[in-house]
Design an enzyme around this catalytic site. Structure first.
Site, short mmCIF file in Angstrom:
data_model
loop_
_atom_site.label_atom_id
_atom_site.label_comp_id
_atom_site.label_asym_id
_atom_site.label_seq_id
_atom_site.Cartn_x
_atom_site.Cartn_y
_atom_site.Cartn_z
CD GLU A 26 92.56 4.77 83.52
OE1 GLU A 26 93.21 3.70 83.51
OE2 GLU A 26 93.04 5.83 83.94
N GLY B 187 92.48 0.46 84.13
CA GLY B 187 92.65 0.71 82.69
C GLY B 187 91.48 0.18 81.87
CB ALA C 27 97.51 -1.42 83.57
CD GLU D 269 93.43 2.78 88.39
OE1 GLU D 269 92.46 3.06 89.14
OE2 GLU D 269 93.35 2.74 87.15
N1 CAA Z 1 96.74 -7.54 85.98
C1 CAA Z 1 97.25 -8.78 85.90
N2 CAA Z 1 96.56 -9.90 86.20
C2 CAA Z 1 95.31 -9.75 86.62
C3 CAA Z 1 94.70 -8.48 86.75
C4 CAA Z 1 95.47 -7.35 86.39
N3 CAA Z 1 94.98 -6.10 86.43
N4 CAA Z 1 93.44 -8.65 87.20
C5 CAA Z 1 93.26 -9.96 87.36
N5 CAA Z 1 94.39 -10.63 87.00
C6 CAA Z 1 94.63 -12.06 87.02
C7 CAA Z 1 94.85 -12.58 88.44
O1 CAA Z 1 96.20 -12.36 88.84
C8 CAA Z 1 94.50 -14.02 88.28
O2 CAA Z 1 95.60 -14.67 87.68
P1 CAA Z 1 96.12 -16.10 88.23
O3 CAA Z 1 94.97 -17.03 87.98
O4 CAA Z 1 97.31 -16.37 87.38
O5 CAA Z 1 96.40 -15.91 89.67
C9 CAA Z 1 93.36 -14.01 87.27
O6 CAA Z 1 93.47 -12.76 86.59
C10 CAA Z 1 91.99 -14.07 87.91
O7 CAA Z 1 91.91 -13.03 88.87
P2 CAA Z 1 91.38 -13.27 90.36
O8 CAA Z 1 91.74 -14.63 90.82
O9 CAA Z 1 91.84 -12.11 91.19
O10 CAA Z 1 89.80 -13.21 90.09
P3 CAA Z 1 88.66 -12.75 91.12
O11 CAA Z 1 87.38 -13.07 90.45
O12 CAA Z 1 88.90 -13.30 92.47
O13 CAA Z 1 88.81 -11.14 91.25
C11 CAA Z 1 89.11 -8.90 90.35
C12 CAA Z 1 88.57 -10.34 90.11
C13 CAA Z 1 88.30 -8.25 91.44
C14 CAA Z 1 88.95 -8.17 89.04
C15 CAA Z 1 90.59 -8.99 90.78
O14 CAA Z 1 91.29 -9.81 89.85
C16 CAA Z 1 91.26 -7.64 90.79
O15 CAA Z 1 91.08 -6.90 91.75
N6 CAA Z 1 92.10 -7.35 89.77
C17 CAA Z 1 92.91 -6.16 89.76
C18 CAA Z 1 92.09 -4.92 89.44
C19 CAA Z 1 92.98 -3.70 89.45
O16 CAA Z 1 93.58 -3.37 90.44
N7 CAA Z 1 93.02 -2.99 88.31
C20 CAA Z 1 93.80 -1.78 88.18
C21 CAA Z 1 95.14 -2.11 87.61
S1 CAA Z 1 96.21 -0.70 87.59
C22 CAA Z 1 95.73 0.19 86.21
O17 CAA Z 1 94.86 -0.19 85.49
C23 CAA Z 1 96.47 1.49 86.00
C24 CAA Z 1 95.91 2.35 84.92
O18 CAA Z 1 95.28 3.33 85.19
C25 CAA Z 1 96.16 2.06 83.52
#
Ligand code: CAA
Length: 289
Positions: free
Chosen positions: A143, A140, A97, A163
């Protein structure tokens, strides 16, 4: 629905720019900003959705989810389409998400607005959906893949429910579907630590059915979709409903549902055609009736 359908697929032409950042594959029909929509397969009977927020790793914003639902509705209503493939980019199927959108949401907004309740459209479709997962399928994103009927993974895919690391828990079925797919111990480990599993581990755990080289997984998913779409669509839907019963019902209730659906196939032209074609040693010619 017919108008929608012909509107979307009237003229297949190359992708056109409509206004900056907005694309459509066809000369008429819905505009999509966050996804690419197409038809694939020799008979053009596989609906294809590619998430296209590459820079944000296909983070599932409200706008992206609304477009996915819109495209799914169009494919579900299209009698030519027999299966759907959904994929992302090489780096990310979807990283979850959209955390930027969620950051300042209040409980009242989430509860009052039933946040994420519109996410499960995939799981309510009659037509089968194959997820082709490359790269990150997190939160998500994992999911969303698990709402699909079949998951194919590229060799570098990673699955996780991280999460917990951002102070929340899965909210789109992760605690339920992951546990049913991989069992309690691995699901608990992934959800409580936020650790990811790779494609091979996902295959061993039963989360995905096949692993392919990164550049092959989408084509293989389309081939799978074509095989499904070339069968009788009405019988395919019954088979899907019966399998899904296994996740909701007791064994005796599930077997009863299966028997009812099995008996129901005898009300269709396609059951008769399938068995007749076998005995006449020819290929069945299904008409989805
Ligand atoms: N939401 C919004 N933006 C996201 C994102 C997310 N879930 N995941 C990545 N991005 C964005 C980053 O903010 C970044 O944007 P900017 O360039 O503007 O800063 C861009 O995508 C690239 O991401 P990274 O620089 O972090 O890339 P990376 O290769 O270093 O890492 C990753 C990749 C490990 C996937 C890391 O981005 C990450 O941990 N993302 C979040 C994953 C996460 O926590 N997902 C769960 C979300 S909550 C959810 O999903 C609830 C549910 O059950 C529905």
């Amino acid at each position: 629905m017919a108008a929608l359908r012909t509107g979307v697929f009237r003229l297949a032409v190359s992708t056109m720019h409509c206004r900056p950042g907005v694309f459509r594959k066809y000369s008429a029909g819905p505009l999509y900003q966050y996804i690419l929509v197409d038809r694939k397969g020799h008979n053009q009977n596989v609906g294809f959705i590619q998430l296209n927020r590459t820079k944000a790793l296909n983070a599932l914003s409200d706008g992206l989810m609304a477009e996915i639902n819109q495209a799914l509705d169009v494919f579900e209503a299209d009698p030519q389409i027999g299966a759907i493939v959904i994929t992302g980019s090489e780096k990310a199927f979807a990283a979850g998400a959209d955390i930027k959108e969620m950051q300042n949401r209040t409980f009242q907004e989430c509860y009052g607005g039933s946040f994420l309740s519109h996410w499960n459209r995939i799981s309510t479709l009659k037509k089968p959906v194959v997820a082709a997962v490359n790269g990150f399928a997190l939160g998500g994103g994992c999911e969303l893949a698990m709402m699909c009927d079949i998951i194919y993974a590229g060799e570098k895919a990673q699955f996780g429910q991280p999460e917990i690391l951002i102070g929340t828990i899965p909210g789109a079925g992760g605690t339920q579907r992951l546990t049913r797919a991989v069992g309690k111990s691995l699901a608990m480990e992934m959800i409580l630590t936020g650790d990811r599993i790779n494609a091979q581990e996902a295959k061993e755990a039963g989360l995905v059915s096949r692993v392919y080289p990164v550049d092959k997984v989408v084509d293989e998913a389309i081939t799978c979709g074509e095989k499904i779409a070339n069968n009788s669509k009405i019988i395919v839907s019954m088979a899907k409903e019966a399998v899904n019963g296994a996740f909701e019902l007791s064994l005796s209730e599930g077997n009863r549902l299966e028997k009812r659906l099995f008996h129901s196939t005898f009300a269709t032209d396609d059951r008769k055609e399938g068995m007749t074609a076998f005995l006449e040693k020819r290929k069945a010619n299904f008409n989805d009736q």
